[in-house]
Design an enzyme around this catalytic site. Structure first.
Site, PDB file in Angstrom:
ATOM      1  N   LYS A 213      -6.861 -12.738  -8.570  1.00 28.81           N
ATOM      2  CA  LYS A 213      -6.567 -13.973  -9.318  1.00 28.81           C
ATOM      3  C   LYS A 213      -7.470 -14.036 -10.556  1.00 28.81           C
ATOM      4  O   LYS A 213      -8.667 -14.268 -10.448  1.00 28.81           O
ATOM      5  CB  LYS A 213      -6.808 -15.225  -8.463  1.00 28.81           C
ATOM      6  CG  LYS A 213      -6.245 -16.468  -9.159  1.00 28.81           C
ATOM      7  CD  LYS A 213      -6.896 -17.767  -8.781  1.00 28.81           C
ATOM      8  CE  LYS A 213      -8.091 -18.130  -9.604  1.00 28.81           C
ATOM      9  NZ  LYS A 213      -7.831 -18.485 -11.025  1.00 28.81           N
TER      10      LYS A 213
ATOM     11  N   GLU B 102     -20.999 -12.868  -7.939  1.00 30.97           N
ATOM     12  CA  GLU B 102     -21.673 -12.562  -9.216  1.00 30.97           C
ATOM     13  C   GLU B 102     -21.601 -13.835 -10.036  1.00 30.97           C
ATOM     14  O   GLU B 102     -20.514 -14.207 -10.491  1.00 30.97           O
ATOM     15  CB  GLU B 102     -20.927 -11.456  -9.967  1.00 30.97           C
ATOM     16  CG  GLU B 102     -20.552 -10.236  -9.153  1.00 30.97           C
ATOM     17  CD  GLU B 102     -21.592  -9.146  -9.252  1.00 30.97           C
ATOM     18  OE1 GLU B 102     -22.624  -9.388  -9.893  1.00 30.97           O
ATOM     19  OE2 GLU B 102     -21.369  -8.072  -8.685  1.00 30.97           O
TER      20      GLU B 102
ATOM     21  N   CYS C 167     -22.175 -13.313 -19.300  1.00 32.26           N
ATOM     22  CA  CYS C 167     -23.158 -13.802 -18.330  1.00 32.26           C
ATOM     23  C   CYS C 167     -24.525 -13.163 -18.543  1.00 32.26           C
ATOM     24  O   CYS C 167     -25.541 -13.709 -18.137  1.00 32.26           O
ATOM     25  CB  CYS C 167     -22.664 -13.510 -16.918  1.00 32.26           C
ATOM     26  SG  CYS C 167     -22.188 -11.784 -16.722  1.00 32.26           S
TER      27      CYS C 167
ATOM     28  N   GLU D  88     -27.157 -23.054 -18.248  1.00 36.32           N
ATOM     29  CA  GLU D  88     -26.394 -21.986 -18.872  1.00 36.32           C
ATOM     30  C   GLU D  88     -25.389 -22.640 -19.831  1.00 36.32           C
ATOM     31  O   GLU D  88     -24.456 -23.314 -19.386  1.00 36.32           O
ATOM     32  CB  GLU D  88     -25.642 -21.187 -17.801  1.00 36.32           C
ATOM     33  CG  GLU D  88     -24.877 -20.032 -18.371  1.00 36.32           C
ATOM     34  CD  GLU D  88     -24.019 -19.310 -17.340  1.00 36.32           C
ATOM     35  OE1 GLU D  88     -23.366 -19.991 -16.528  1.00 36.32           O
ATOM     36  OE2 GLU D  88     -23.992 -18.074 -17.361  1.00 36.32           O
TER      37      GLU D  88
HETATM   38  P1  NDP Z   1     -15.578 -20.469 -12.780  1.00 36.33           P
HETATM   39  O1  NDP Z   1     -16.527 -20.414 -11.650  1.00 36.33           O
HETATM   40  O2  NDP Z   1     -15.135 -21.785 -13.258  1.00 36.33           O
HETATM   41  O3  NDP Z   1     -14.267 -19.648 -12.451  1.00 36.33           O
HETATM   42  C1  NDP Z   1     -14.295 -18.312 -12.035  1.00 36.33           C
HETATM   43  C2  NDP Z   1     -13.020 -18.006 -11.288  1.00 36.33           C
HETATM   44  O4  NDP Z   1     -13.008 -18.730 -10.072  1.00 36.33           O
HETATM   45  C3  NDP Z   1     -11.765 -18.420 -12.027  1.00 36.33           C
HETATM   46  O5  NDP Z   1     -10.733 -17.503 -11.753  1.00 36.33           O
HETATM   47  C4  NDP Z   1     -11.487 -19.770 -11.412  1.00 36.33           C
HETATM   48  O6  NDP Z   1     -10.171 -20.168 -11.585  1.00 36.33           O
HETATM   49  C5  NDP Z   1     -11.828 -19.500  -9.970  1.00 36.33           C
HETATM   50  N1  NDP Z   1     -12.120 -20.661  -9.138  1.00 36.33           N
HETATM   51  C6  NDP Z   1     -12.492 -21.898  -9.519  1.00 36.33           C
HETATM   52  N2  NDP Z   1     -12.685 -22.681  -8.436  1.00 36.33           N
HETATM   53  C7  NDP Z   1     -12.425 -21.918  -7.349  1.00 36.33           C
HETATM   54  C8  NDP Z   1     -12.463 -22.147  -5.944  1.00 36.33           C
HETATM   55  N3  NDP Z   1     -12.816 -23.326  -5.430  1.00 36.33           N
HETATM   56  N4  NDP Z   1     -12.155 -21.138  -5.112  1.00 36.33           N
HETATM   57  C9  NDP Z   1     -11.825 -19.933  -5.617  1.00 36.33           C
HETATM   58  N5  NDP Z   1     -11.749 -19.650  -6.935  1.00 36.33           N
HETATM   59  C10 NDP Z   1     -12.069 -20.629  -7.798  1.00 36.33           C
HETATM   60  O7  NDP Z   1     -16.259 -19.633 -13.944  1.00 36.33           O
HETATM   61  P2  NDP Z   1     -15.732 -19.462 -15.402  1.00 36.33           P
HETATM   62  O8  NDP Z   1     -14.373 -18.875 -15.381  1.00 36.33           O
HETATM   63  O9  NDP Z   1     -15.982 -20.728 -16.151  1.00 36.33           O
HETATM   64  O10 NDP Z   1     -16.702 -18.310 -15.944  1.00 36.33           O
HETATM   65  C11 NDP Z   1     -17.944 -18.558 -16.487  1.00 36.33           C
HETATM   66  C12 NDP Z   1     -19.035 -18.318 -15.467  1.00 36.33           C
HETATM   67  O11 NDP Z   1     -18.935 -17.015 -14.944  1.00 36.33           O
HETATM   68  C13 NDP Z   1     -20.414 -18.404 -16.100  1.00 36.33           C
HETATM   69  O12 NDP Z   1     -21.257 -19.122 -15.253  1.00 36.33           O
HETATM   70  C14 NDP Z   1     -20.844 -16.957 -16.164  1.00 36.33           C
HETATM   71  O13 NDP Z   1     -22.232 -16.766 -16.157  1.00 36.33           O
HETATM   72  C15 NDP Z   1     -20.211 -16.406 -14.936  1.00 36.33           C
HETATM   73  N6  NDP Z   1     -20.114 -14.973 -15.035  1.00 36.33           N
HETATM   74  C16 NDP Z   1     -20.907 -14.202 -14.230  1.00 36.33           C
HETATM   75  C17 NDP Z   1     -20.896 -12.825 -14.347  1.00 36.33           C
HETATM   76  C18 NDP Z   1     -21.730 -11.965 -13.466  1.00 36.33           C
HETATM   77  O14 NDP Z   1     -21.476 -10.782 -13.416  1.00 36.33           O
HETATM   78  N7  NDP Z   1     -22.723 -12.484 -12.766  1.00 36.33           N
HETATM   79  C19 NDP Z   1     -20.045 -12.155 -15.332  1.00 36.33           C
HETATM   80  C20 NDP Z   1     -19.233 -13.055 -16.100  1.00 36.33           C
HETATM   81  C21 NDP Z   1     -19.278 -14.418 -15.951  1.00 36.33           C
HETATM   82  P3  NDP Z   1      -9.770 -21.044 -12.877  1.00 36.33           P
HETATM   83  O15 NDP Z   1     -10.512 -20.507 -14.056  1.00 36.33           O
HETATM   84  O16 NDP Z   1      -8.343 -20.795 -12.984  1.00 36.33           O
HETATM   85  O17 NDP Z   1     -10.165 -22.422 -12.554  1.00 36.33           O
END
Ligand code: NDP
Length: 497
Positions: free
Chosen positions: A196, A272, A306, A400
């Protein structure tokens, strides 16, 4: 116009001409379930081009029932995929890599339109996605296992087998790169996937689904469901027949997923998560090189990585020399619309703006570059690189922000900067700039971060462990570590005959 698909528009000029055509209708994405694109009865979500604010695609907001169909397809496919010889699985992965490579520009164009990133940045990420598939395609051809003998000559060895169906959930900032970082090892090690992507950036996953179909990947091995975190992502991680979750995203979501899966002890969880990474600049550096590294770490992909270094600590003895040079370099190299893209969405624009506004209200803040963005953005979500000095206890030093905003702070001693760098709930990455070899190890080994880069940034060798400490996540992925995620290990004991 409506029957045209993104893959019919492989160049930037063709894509933008199509999007600007008066009769343009948004693309309608469909889930990939059991090898078939599958119409969804669910209401759709809008996907917006951050560079223009234009709706350019509709994606299904998949329900728990659709997620369940995908899990069933994956579970069925797993039976034969898990016993398919590694050599054959490897060939499928190589074919997928070939398919992306042949369409590299198409992927880059649509990744840029979907995410807001520059085309140059998108090309780098597509190349990295190709490498992810190639790396795991070859990794599985050379696997080793540990064997030992007991004192009584009983052979004991580690035997691994794929765990089953995995939920692979990725964020919006590096869409294909991060999704392929999960899909490639998942499939390579014999698991089946329900992926997803973020609802904000689904297009490259859609293109990848087509590549997987063209590569004749057996139906059900890779399923892609589109939709929001809730209902789609949530239904996927909680699904009882999903054996593991590999998730990249924010720490708040990571905590929610941990709560949602806590009752299922056997379900593997890799998280992550976010970061608030320090860049530490000592006074012995080559200033030009340090400026370039610190600037890239702050502003690549408009700070939406990130691993970006968003808190820069500069030794006081270098401050007067480093700061003006850093500002001039950023002004020269990081230009909106050229080397800096648009931020992902209007809510994210507002979030970043709210931090800059907050800083502007504090008399202790120094604006070295940038200003408070307009409340209502015009024609896309553009925020210029912003360089600030803020109070040490400011939320801008803690939260962040995930945008083109960086703070500069002076420090005096090594011990002090280690303490301040580690004073964060996060522990994802750290960048250490120094020419003192002893210090590289002395400081580098004290930093509470899963990744420490000395005089470089974003370098990745795909066998090394990737992941964060503290609130930046649990688990590590990469090479052998990914094998640990997607396979279960048993120790087999065999006496001598
Ligand atoms: P989110 O946590 O909002 O979303 C990440 C994914 O999880 C999306 O596909 C989202 O869907 C989905 N999601 C949201 N809620 C749920 C749930 N309850 N159960 C399962 N899946 C869910 O992050 P962002 O997309 O805003 O990304 C930014 C964040 O990601 C930053 O904090 C960044 O630091 C982190 N990040 C970390 C990395 C790492 O390697 N440590 C690398 C890249 C980013 P939807 O978007 O459709 O709501």
């Amino acid at each position: 116009m409506t029957s045209i698909q993104p893959w019919d528009l492989p160049t930037h000029s063709a894509a933008t001409a199509h999007l600007q055509h008066p009769s343009f209708q948004p693309f309608r994405l469909q889930n990939l379930i059991n090898g078939q694109t599958t119409p969804s009865p669910s209401p759709t979500l809008e996907s917006i081009n951050p560079q223009t604010g234009q709706v350019f695609a509709h994606i299904p907001n998949s329900t728990a029932e659709e997620v369940s169909q995908a899990v069933t397809a994956a579970e069925t496919a797993f039976k034969s995929w898990s016993t398919t010889p590694a050599t054959q699985r490897s060939q499928y992965l190589q074919r997928i890599a070939d398919g992306i490579e042949a369409q590299r520009e198409l992927f880059a164009v649509w990744e840029s339109i979907d995410q807001g990133k520059t085309l140059a940045r998108a090309r780098i990420e597509i190349d990295r996605a190709i490498s992810n598939f190639r790396y795991f395609a070859t990794f599985i051809l050379h696997e080793e296992t540990a064997a030992r003998w007991t004192e009584t000559n009983i052979l004991t060895y580690e035997h691994r087998s794929p765990k089953g169906v995995f939920a692979l959930i990725s964020p919006w900032n590096l869409p294909l790169y991060l999704l392929s970082w999960k899909i490639a090892p998942c499939l390579a090690f014999g698991c089946a996937a329900v992926a997803k992507p973020s609802e904000l950036t689904s297009l490259s996953a859609y293109l990848l689904g087509k590549i997987a179909q063209d590569a004749n990947l057996p139906p059900g091995v890779l399923n892609v469901v589109y939709g929001a975190g809730n209902p789609t992502g949530s239904a996927l991680v909680r699904h009882p027949r999903v054996k593991g979750v590999s998730f990249t995203g924010g720490t708040v979501t990571g905590r929610q997923i941990r709560r949602d899966t806590a009752g299922d002890i056997g379900k593997h969880l890799s998280l992550e998560l976010g970061g608030k990474n320090p860049t530490i600049v000592f006074d012995d550096v080559d200033v030009e090189k340090a400026v370039a590294t610190a600037a890239a770490a702050a502003f690549e992909n408009q700070g939406e990585i990130c691993l970006c270094g968003s808190r820069i600590y500069i030794q006081k003895t270098l401050w007067e020399k480093f700061v003006p040079r850093f500002i001039a370099y950023v002004q020269e190299k990081y230009t909106l619309g050229e080397t800096v893209g648009a931020v992902i969405s209007l809510p994210h624009y507002r979030k970043i703006r709210s931090y800059i506004s907050l800083a502007a209200q504090d008399p202790a803040t120094v604006f070295h570059l940038g200003s408070v963005p307009d409340e209502t953005p015009q024609d896309g979500y553009w925020i210029a690189p912003t360089i600030l000095t803020v109070a040490e206890d400011s939320v801008l030093m803690k939260d962040e922000i995930f945008g083109p905003v960086v703070t500069l702070s002076p420090f005096e001693t090594e011990d002090e900067v280690v303490r301040r760098a580690n004073d964060s709930e996060y522990g994802l990455a750290a960048i250490l700039l120094t020419r003192d070899g002893a210090r590289m190890r002395r400081v580098g080994e004290q930093l509470q971060a899963g990744l420490v880069w000395v005089n470089c940034w974003l370098v990745r060798e795909l066998g090394t462990p990737f992941g964060g400490m503290k609130a930046s996540g649990i688990g590590r992925e990469g090479g052998e570590y990914s094998r640990g995620v997607f396979t279960g290990v048993r120790t087999v004991h065999v006496p001598a005959f």
